[in-house]
Scaffold this active site. Structure first.
Site, PDB file in Angstrom:
ATOM      1  N   CYS A  17       0.934  -1.177  -0.101  1.00  0.00           N
ATOM      2  CA  CYS A  17      -0.194   0.155  -0.142  1.00  0.00           C
ATOM      3  C   CYS A  17       0.833   1.121   0.145  1.00  0.00           C
ATOM      4  O   CYS A  17       2.157   1.181  -0.051  1.00  0.00           O
ATOM      5  CB  CYS A  17      -0.772   0.124   1.613  1.00  0.00           C
ATOM      6  SG  CYS A  17      -0.076   0.424   2.657  1.00  0.00           S
ATOM      7  N   CYS A  20       2.864   1.609   2.570  1.00  0.00           N
ATOM      8  CA  CYS A  20       4.721   1.200   2.385  1.00  0.00           C
ATOM      9  C   CYS A  20       5.496   2.101   1.826  1.00  0.00           C
ATOM     10  O   CYS A  20       6.720   1.584   2.415  1.00  0.00           O
ATOM     11  CB  CYS A  20       3.829  -0.683   1.930  1.00  0.00           C
ATOM     12  SG  CYS A  20       3.308  -1.489   2.828  1.00  0.00           S
ATOM     13  N   ASP A 423      12.629  26.165 -32.100  1.00  0.00           N
ATOM     14  CA  ASP A 423      13.401  26.249 -32.373  1.00  0.00           C
ATOM     15  C   ASP A 423      13.405  25.843 -33.527  1.00  0.00           C
ATOM     16  O   ASP A 423      12.524  25.403 -34.153  1.00  0.00           O
ATOM     17  CB  ASP A 423      15.014  25.038 -32.346  1.00  0.00           C
ATOM     18  CG  ASP A 423      15.861  25.134 -33.681  1.00  0.00           C
ATOM     19  OD1 ASP A 423      16.991  26.852 -33.569  1.00  0.00           O
ATOM     20  OD2 ASP A 423      16.876  24.164 -33.763  1.00  0.00           O
ATOM     21  N   ASP A 618      17.128  20.393 -30.867  1.00  0.00           N
ATOM     22  CA  ASP A 618      17.455  19.805 -31.545  1.00  0.00           C
ATOM     23  C   ASP A 618      18.553  19.036 -30.874  1.00  0.00           C
ATOM     24  O   ASP A 618      19.238  17.724 -30.652  1.00  0.00           O
ATOM     25  CB  ASP A 618      18.638  19.946 -32.765  1.00  0.00           C
ATOM     26  CG  ASP A 618      19.947  20.635 -32.111  1.00  0.00           C
ATOM     27  OD1 ASP A 618      20.540  20.977 -31.007  1.00  0.00           O
ATOM     28  OD2 ASP A 618      20.822  21.558 -33.073  1.00  0.00           O
ATOM     29  N   ASP A 622      21.317  23.193 -28.325  1.00  0.00           N
ATOM     30  CA  ASP A 622      20.012  24.718 -28.029  1.00  0.00           C
ATOM     31  C   ASP A 622      19.660  24.106 -26.480  1.00  0.00           C
ATOM     32  O   ASP A 622      19.001  24.382 -25.719  1.00  0.00           O
ATOM     33  CB  ASP A 622      18.608  23.801 -28.801  1.00  0.00           C
ATOM     34  CG  ASP A 622      17.970  24.466 -29.477  1.00  0.00           C
ATOM     35  OD1 ASP A 622      18.277  25.728 -30.049  1.00  0.00           O
ATOM     36  OD2 ASP A 622      17.813  23.860 -30.486  1.00  0.00           O
TER      37      ASP A 622
END
Length: 728
Positions: A17, A20, A423, A618, A622
């Protein structure tokens, strides 16, 4: 969006659960050397960020001790290749054990519900119930005892108390003389037995559904062959994939999968790379070309040199990325973590309060049944499964569609994104120049112009030369030999072709040779590069070259706008060129002439307006903007750099995958919210119902066995709802 060293992973068995999970994470966070931890209830996998990679073994041992001190089991490997088979065997064994419990449980249920009153019936019920509750439900009692030893409580605590009290009181009712009881002896064996059976059945159904949520990992691993044909000392031997080394020369026959990444040294073939790049059309690969492991060789045979083996291959990197993402948590999961921290103690208090209230206002039997029903129906299994199952399915489905998502955090951030910055070069455009137009002099054939220009450019090293040569090859034109070749760097080249002097280059290049180009220099479109062709000192035509907009760009931008996303373009190109491409794509907000290191500032500016910003680039030049954005999206072929730089990597350079990624993220977040809503509403309605709030009005009191069935249904329903994402 910075990425730390690879995480430490292992399995934690025995969790059931959200409580836990919370307890294990707190213990792991307290281990010296760990930075953070994330534990997935659906896979039982723990992912630990550590401060010092040189102390992996020491930290893993500390984690093992911390986990085992809580009463859970530690497994040092989280390799799905080895654990999946064991998981299937364990599941089959658990189902067999469960089926053994069904006959005695049914007999107990029938005898109890029918009101059978023959001599010795209570003793028969005791004998039949004992193995079901004590042996079948032993995991509840062991787990509850271990939790109690450490001053905590979890789902096992609730189930153990409910079944233990029901079985204990019933056993006392059988063993003690009737004179001890004010009325008939209390016998609730059917409650203890059916709670045990329903909860175990629910767990088995959950486990089966959980395995389906992680099927993406198994599917990816199945792509890699188990053996390879390796050339060793002039003979070819078949070796296991794990025995391959960098530098091995591997032979691949038609129809075989390529085992690892490398470069072709002899031969050529068409290869189906759809499993890795999503590109449906097979591609021709020949000597010197790179090949990707797990792709399928089709027509020819070839040999290649292994360059990346084992965990370094692209497939293994993708598997690791998917596995890490499936284990990670989305911020929305913190609500479940917060609730689970106090959930069980509050339920215990409600159960005691329910018992006292009914004991004062009703009968002992009503008090007892209501208190047990509250304990059973309140188990927070569904709450703990709500988020991780949805993330697992979504990340796996994304991988199947060439969308690689790094984490649950990235998935949620993408779902909340309202602005996407693109871009230009290589993202909105193809990133390579193409011939977009050809203008010829009257009565000079276009194909002849292409042949002559390609002959000269075939010897040139100028970046645009290959574009013109490709134009000739695309038309299947023969390219004649060139002699007397001369080149001026950055301007153009000349040569003799079929006894004619051919000059190919810029207007400046031709003018320096006394060739007038004014007639052919007019009417150029913004963003185009003009390459002029002169034959025997007379201009015979020009090539118009440009970095073309991707074919799918306009449609992708339109679909993103339909999702109420603001689209922005950030480019280093000149304003007229940038605006021309943006206009063609359908983008109005343009930031042009922006240097790479300045792109991050534009992203910050957008974020300052309370926008959640994704950046698509890319993944290489960038990277500052990708790092600054809330979600970095790299378009490419799934390279190492792209996957490291971005939160989301599109293994196939198709802008339509950006749309798919956004839709998948939004659908996932909606599914998580549905799961959490269902889990919380179930408990909010179920607990008062089990406590008997409707009894004064309807006379209805929820039997504990029905509460157990309802609890199991809630957990399975949450997982099943998450599995709907597999069909996204």
């Amino acid at each position: 969006m910075t990425h730390a060293a690879p995480p430490l992973r292992f399995l934690v068995h025995g969790m059931h659960c959200a409580g836990c999970v919370s307890r294990v994470e707190q213990a792991l966070d307290a281990v010296d050397g760990t930075v953070s931890s994330a534990v997935n209830l659906a896979t039982h996998e723990a992912r630990i960020r550590i401060a010092d990679q040189n102390s992996v073994d020491v930290i893993q041992e500390r984690c093992r001790q911390a986990i085992e001190s809580l009463g859970y089991q530690f497994e040092a490997t989280a390799d799905h290749e080895h654990s999946s088979g064991e998981s299937e065997q364990t599941s089959a064994s658990e189902w067999r054990s469960f089926l053994i419990l069904i006959p005695p449980a049914l007999v107990v249920l029938v005898l109890s519900m029918s009101g059978a009153a023959f001599p010795g019936v209570d003793w028969l019920l005791l004998v039949l119930s004992a193995p079901v509750v004590i042996w079948g439900g032993r995991g509840f009692f062991v787990g509850a005892w271990q939790a109690t030893r450490h001053g905590t409580a979890d789902m096992n605590t609730l189930i153990a108390i409910g079944t233990g009290i029901a079985f204990g009181v019933s056993t006392a009712g059988v063993l003690l003389p009737a004179s001890v009881w004010a009325s008939s002896p209390p016998v609730y064996f059917e409650s203890a037995v059916m709670i045990t059976v329903f909860v175990l059945f629910g767990r088995l159904l959950e486990e089966r559904a959980r395995r389906r949520t992680s099927s993406a990992i198994d599917h990816l691993l199945d792509l890699q062959p188990t053996t390879a044909h390796v050339q060793r000392a002039e003979i070819v031997v078949e070796l296991p994939i794990d025995a391959l080394q960098v530098g091995d020369v591997i032979m691949v026959r038609p129809g075989e999968r390529i085992p690892v990444d490398g470069v072709i040294v002899t031969g050529q073939s068409t290869i189906d790379e759809s499993s890795m790049t999503g590109e449906s059309i097979p591609v021709l690969r020949q000597t010197g070309d790179a090949v990707i492991g797990a792709t399928t060789n089709q027509s020819g045979s070839f040999s290649f040199r292994a360059e990346r083996v084992g965990d370094a291959t692209l497939l293994r990197q993708i598997v690791d990325l998917v596995r890490d993402a499936q284990t990670s948590k989305a911020p929305i999961a913190r609500m479940a973590d917060t609730v689970s921290a106090w959930f069980v103690p509050v339920i215990l208090l409600i159960s005691v309060t329910t018992f006292v209230a009914w004991a004062l206002l009703g009968t002992f039997e009503q008090a007892f049944l209501a208190a047990v029903a509250v304990l059973v129906i309140a188990c927070p299994c569904a709450l703990g499964l709500a988020t991780p199952t949805a993330i697992m399915v979504a990340v796996g489905r994304g991988a199947e569609k060439s969308i690689l998502i790094r984490s649950g955090e990235a998935l949620e951030a993408l779902a909340r994104t309202d602005t996407i910055a693109f871009d230009k070069t290589g993202t909105l455009t193809r990133g390579q120049p193409a011939v977009t137009g050809i203008v010829c002099a009257e009565e000079f054939p276009e194909n002849e112009l292409i042949r002559l220009a390609a002959a000269v450019e075939s010897r040139s090293e100028h970046p645009l030369a290959d574009t013109i040569v490709d134009a000739a090859r695309n038309r299947a034109l023969d390219i004649p030999e060139v002699t007397n070749f001369e080149s001026v760097a950055g301007l153009g080249a000349t040569g003799t072709v079929e006894e004619r002097n051919v000059c190919v280059g810029s207007a400046t290049f031709l003018r320096r040779r006394g060739i007038a180009v004014d007639e052919f220099a007019a009417n150029a479109t913004v963003g185009q590069t003009l390459v002029f062709v002169a034959v025997n000192s007379q201009v015979r035509g020009r090539f118009e070259l440009a970095d073309e907009l991707r074919a799918e760009a306009q449609n992708a931008i339109s679909e993103l706008k339909s999702l109420n996303l603001i689209c922005v373009m950030i480019s280093g190109d000149a304003e007229p060129v940038a605006r021309s491409i943006a206009q063609a794509a359908g983008i109005n907000d343009v930031h042009a002439e922006v240097l790479p290191h300045e792109k991050a500032a534009v992203i910050r500016q957008l974020q300052s307006g309370s926008h959640v910003v994704a950046m698509a680039g890319d993944g290489i030049n960038d990277s500052p903007a990708l790092a600054q954005s809330d979600v970095g999206i790299a378009l490419g072929t799934g390279t190492d750099i792209a996957m490291e730089a971005a939160d989301v990597t599109l293994a196939r350079g198709d802008l339509r995958l950006v749309v798919e990624a956004v839709r998948l993220a939004r659908r996932t977040l909606r599914t998580i919210r549905q799961n959490l809503f269902f889990a919380l509403v179930f408990n909010s309605v179920g607990i008062p119902l089990a406590a008997g709030v409707l009894y004064p009005f309807t006379g209805f009191l929820l039997p504990p066995m029905f509460a157990a069935a309802a609890m199991a249904v809630s957990s399975v329903s949450v997982v099943t709802n998450s599995l709907r994402l597999k069909h996204f």
